[in-house]
Design an enzyme around this catalytic site. Sequence first.
Site, mmCIF file in Angstrom:
data_model
loop_
_atom_site.group_PDB
_atom_site.id
_atom_site.type_symbol
_atom_site.label_atom_id
_atom_site.label_comp_id
_atom_site.label_asym_id
_atom_site.label_seq_id
_atom_site.Cartn_x
_atom_site.Cartn_y
_atom_site.Cartn_z
ATOM 1 N N ASP A 2 -4.838 -3.576 5.325
ATOM 2 C CA ASP A 2 -5.261 -3.171 6.673
ATOM 3 C C ASP A 2 -6.747 -3.326 6.916
ATOM 4 O OD1 ASP A 2 -6.132 -1.134 5.061
ATOM 5 O OD2 ASP A 2 -4.887 0.433 5.964
ATOM 6 N N ASP A 15 -9.408 -6.546 2.853
ATOM 7 C CA ASP A 15 -8.075 -6.981 2.418
ATOM 8 C C ASP A 15 -7.766 -8.418 2.850
ATOM 9 O OD1 ASP A 15 -7.323 -4.630 1.141
ATOM 10 O OD2 ASP A 15 -6.601 -3.719 2.994
ATOM 11 N N ASP A 21 0.857 -1.189 0.000
ATOM 12 C CA ASP A 21 0.000 0.000 0.000
ATOM 13 C C ASP A 21 0.892 1.238 0.000
ATOM 14 O OD1 ASP A 21 -2.559 -1.110 0.076
ATOM 15 O OD2 ASP A 21 -2.421 -1.501 2.209
#
Length: 877
Positions: free
Chosen positions: A618, A622, A339
Amino acid sequence: MKEEQTLSPHTLPQEELLASLSTNMAKGLSSSQASELLNKYGPNKLREKKKKTNLQRFLDQFKDAMILILLVAAAISFVVACVERNPKEFFEPLLILLIVVLNAVMGVMQESKAEKALDALKNMSAPHARVIRDGEEKVIEASELVPGDIIRLEAGDFIPADARLLQSASLKSEESALTGESVPSEKDALAQVEEKAPLGDRTNMVFSGCSVTYGTATAVVTATAMDTEMGKIANLLEGEEEGQTPLQAKLAQLGKYLGIMALAACAIIFVVGLANDLEPLHIFMTAVSLAVSAIPEGLPAIVTIVLSIGVQRMVKKNALIRRLPAVETLGGASVICSDKTGTLTQNRMTLVKAYLDGSANVEDICNNNSAGIKELLKYGALCCDGSVVFNGMEEQHIGDPTETSIVLAAHKNGMPKDNLNKEYPRLAEIPFDSDRKLMTTVNLMNGKKIAIVKGAFDVMASKCVAGDLETAKRITEEMSKDALRVLAVAYKEIDTVPENPTSEELECGLTFLGLVGMIDPPRPEAKAAVAVCRQAGIKPVMITGDHVVTASAIAKELGILEEGDNAITGAQLDAMTDSELDEQVENISVYARVSPENKIRIVKAWQRKDQIVSMTGDGVNDAPALKAADIGCAMGITGTDVAKGAADMTLTDDNFATIVDAVREGRGIYANIRKVVGFLLGTNIGEVITVFAAMLLWHKTPLLSMQLLWINLVTDSLPAIALGMEAVESDVMNKRPKPKNEGIFAHGLGIQVVLQGCMFALLTLIGFKVAENVTGVVEGGQTLAFMVLALCQIVQAFNMRSDHSLFKIGPFSNRNLNLAALASTLLVALVLFTPLGSIFGLIILPWELYLLGLGLIFTPLVVIEIAKLFGLIRHRH
């Protein structure tokens, strides 16, 4: 169990349930109540399978067939000694018994150490719960929850106990583990539920072991531990065995094959001994002792300890490993999908540029900007709801990050938000909404009523009637190309403040004031970490929900997006077929505006290329991608419980550099396991070949059973574990990742092990024959053979530390190995040079033979150093 607990908490009215549990929603339980109830009900943990006691573990060490045969042989030897009434004959069986017991104690210690490390691992990743006690919200370990506790839940939380909902907002719970329902169940605190309703229909209850996928709730705990619905079926779970890691399974299989080979060799040794009229009992005990020494039954346990030591090291570097196999996998990671926000960047918007209408240049934000920019910051800060609180040197940003970046910039220029609010009070406001993309406040400024509007420039431009909008448009585009998020600020004076302010009234006829540009800056350490990835042959990939222009600019700055690499959006990814993605995936370095479903496709595409993929995440959504990845990395700070539960590793600092550090550590651990395996197998093969060759060549045993067992006891475990604690080599990240299906004996380790085993055998046999000829007795040969073989193994532990020269890395830089080698050497010397030697069948030799022995002992060091120098032992690139 309390009587009220037998009533159905899903049917009782809330007030009655709270009263029966002696609690209330606002204050929860008191600390003293909670303590009493914890004593009464015990920790909120499912009953674990009963652990073995040390005595059981000790007895388990004797379940090995070879050790049982050895003990039987020792017992027979003891009986023979009793019949013959020869006191000297008692020593051998008693000594064998002592060595076997010491070996068993070592085994118990290794197992205990491994189990403690695994328990520490479980405790580090123990779930937590938000609870109200003594009227305050606290975060406690879920194991401390008791019936009557008031808990708060939100999306991403694991539900720590069975609980009745008191308040809920759009709550959904994933209950497939309990009910088998694949779709999350909708929950409602006010629902009326029948007494006999099945679990799936109890919509006013949430259950331990499930998770919240959407919404928020307050609930009262009604059951904990084995009294929960999950606890009732826990007996089904109790039978589950803790599986071995893939590497341990491979080594256990290898141990079996080596065991079969060792047994075959020992059988031949026994037959040859009998054929040459050697004492049947002695040769039998030698053969069995050799089998016990040569079979590396301790390999899986030592590997567990090495892996566990690695896990402890990783914790110090902010990587929390939840499953031991992840440590093995980490070392082979070839793609890291990360990310952007918070992992590659600092997750803190920072105002860096400002442009005042009519000025020639864009100004960098500092602590003392020009008067015009200060005015712009003042107007911008007044039109913000966010705030920054200072606790000493720490800043706490409250509210929208874009707003807090403006507030902080104003503060640094001597205009704290609280002072501005007092000096220029807010009279009215129109909150921001995503349709208008604007926010407006009306403030009393120097006696005038000023409407201040801030928002996206493209929306603001059409509302302005004054200002150089063409230049502003150009500046906005330039800032956007530099990955800045740009907000425009405008204002107008009004005569009266409307009672119900509307956009039509206030957000028109504006005077354009200026632009502010902010960025979530890259983490300073991320760029270096990306460079390390490139050097290590690892492909870094950025995945973000942000715009593709912003993502690409930061990816370029960090070195993720290089010449020839592509950046695509989630929409473009959705338009691709799997085969098209497979063709292009190796050239795509940035995925912008992606969904969690996109993440799974990216993982699968790389895995189809036989790559080992690490993926960060997170959110609740996900979790599938984290599970699909070879190494799922959850965020420790921003991550939800569900994401952490699905992941193999949690980054306690949410930092990309931590993933790279973890990969480095993983490579180091795998390298250390290879060293340990090479050391143990090489030395064990040396023992087998020594006895086997001597029996075939001279029909004599160069080592007695107790000598073999003593060598095994003092030179195997301690040096092997110390070797497993070797520091990660400095060039470990200069090598390509390990291919997915690469075996532990790749790059010539298997051949090395066999050749080194042959070398130890040759040196031992030379020592045996020379010493036997010089002293004229077989005991002389056995004494030097014992000394050479035992101490050669200790020298070999130092050889195995690195594929580089031992003198390049520092011969004594591994303190643990120094201590292990010293302890092993002293234990060998104890039986060589003290009266104990006679019990072991050893004699004192002429000093020339000890000198010869030293020469033979250090020969492996010279040979291996020459092999390293000429590249015969290659380190992998």
